[in-house]
Design an enzyme around this catalytic site. Sequence first.
Site: not given
Ligand code: NAP
Length: 301
Positions: A24-26, A168, A141, A28-30
């Site tokens: 998921g590196a495209n 979730y 999380s 947010g956090i990734g």
């Molecule tokens: N942001 C927060 O406040 C928060 C809090 C607690 C935990 N987290 C955790 O942090 C992690 C990163 O999330 P983020 O906040 O950075 O959100 P994000 O920007 O939505 O990033 C999520 C990434 O996961 C990818 N993804 C989703 N489904 C996938 C699949 N089937 N195969 C491969 N990649 C997939 C998305 O790809 P697409 O762009 O193609 O959808 C996107 O690159 C997650 O595990 C989330 O649960 C985040």
Amino acid sequence: MTQTQKWNATDLPDLSGRTAVVTGANSGIGLTAAQALAGAGAHVVLAVRDPERGRAAAATVSGSTEVRRLDLADLASVREFAAGWAGPLHVLINNAGVMMIPRQRTKDGFEMQFGTNHLGHFALTNLLLPYVTDRVVTVSSSAHRWGDEAIHFDDLNSDTAYDPRGAYGQSKLANLLFTLELQRRLTESGSRVRALAAHPGYSATNLQSHAASRVARLAMRFSNRYVAQSDRAGALPTLYAATQDLPGASYVGPDGLGEWRGGPTLVSRSRAASDPTTARRLWTVSEELTGVLCPLEMQVA
Ligand SMILES: NC(=O)c1ccc[n+]([C@@H]2O[C@H](COP(=O)([O-])OP(=O)(O)OC[C@H]3O[C@@H](n4cnc5c(N)ncnc54)[C@H](OP(=O)(O)O)[C@@H]3O)[C@@H](O)[C@H]2O)c1
């Protein structure tokens, strides 16, 4: 390091010669983590479900990168990704995730949040484990505390009733139990590889924009704007877990009030997330569901 000098991405060690996979590196956090790791000299593989968007993301990373397709909601794709791997993998970062989405199924019929966040990463990790030389970091999380804090073994795929928030929470609890059991297995097999977990607190990313409930989406849009920290700050616990000398099974999160924001530090997890018996049971069930077995277990047996 004093309280006023919190650990930052500029404190990353030289990662030259090291390879990291970030799922998921495209966005947010990734993406932020990938930028920081590559900036410190690592070769970073952006494991993404949409290679075109992955390449657009990689264009924002200065350093050595590569984009590879990985759809965690499709075990065939996970197997294909792992089959294409060769050579040492120093750090695997299980970051990708979906949150509170409308009811959906993965290609293999699993509830989408449990299937993507936990089962996809479970399969990926075990298939790549023979190549991992340093550590596996899985992003959980604070939501692992949501609900009644127990894994619903009788309804893992929410067949009976679907609660987007509860599903979730289950997937994020599973991330921590997975880390616990993986570390136990690594230790038992004599491996020096470590399993760690991290959480970003509350960070404004795309994650909050796909919630099933319109009210939840509006509330999160507001809190993203006024409460959340940046994705850059949210990536720090992941980067800390990926590079610092921490004991196996450590859980890293922000040090601020309620772990919502702040610098990375070791944080606690719920009782349910610390239960080794549940962790073992979840592992066995995950092996059965995915058909992917732990290579360490096979060595020991
Ligand atoms: N942001 C927060 O406040 C928060 C809090 C607690 C935990 N987290 C955790 O942090 C992690 C990163 O999330 P983020 O906040 O950075 O959100 P994000 O920007 O939505 O990033 C999520 C990434 O996961 C990818 N993804 C989703 N489904 C996938 C699949 N089937 N195969 C491969 N990649 C997939 C998305 O790809 P697409 O762009 O193609 O959808 C996107 O690159 C997650 O595990 C989330 O649960 C985040």
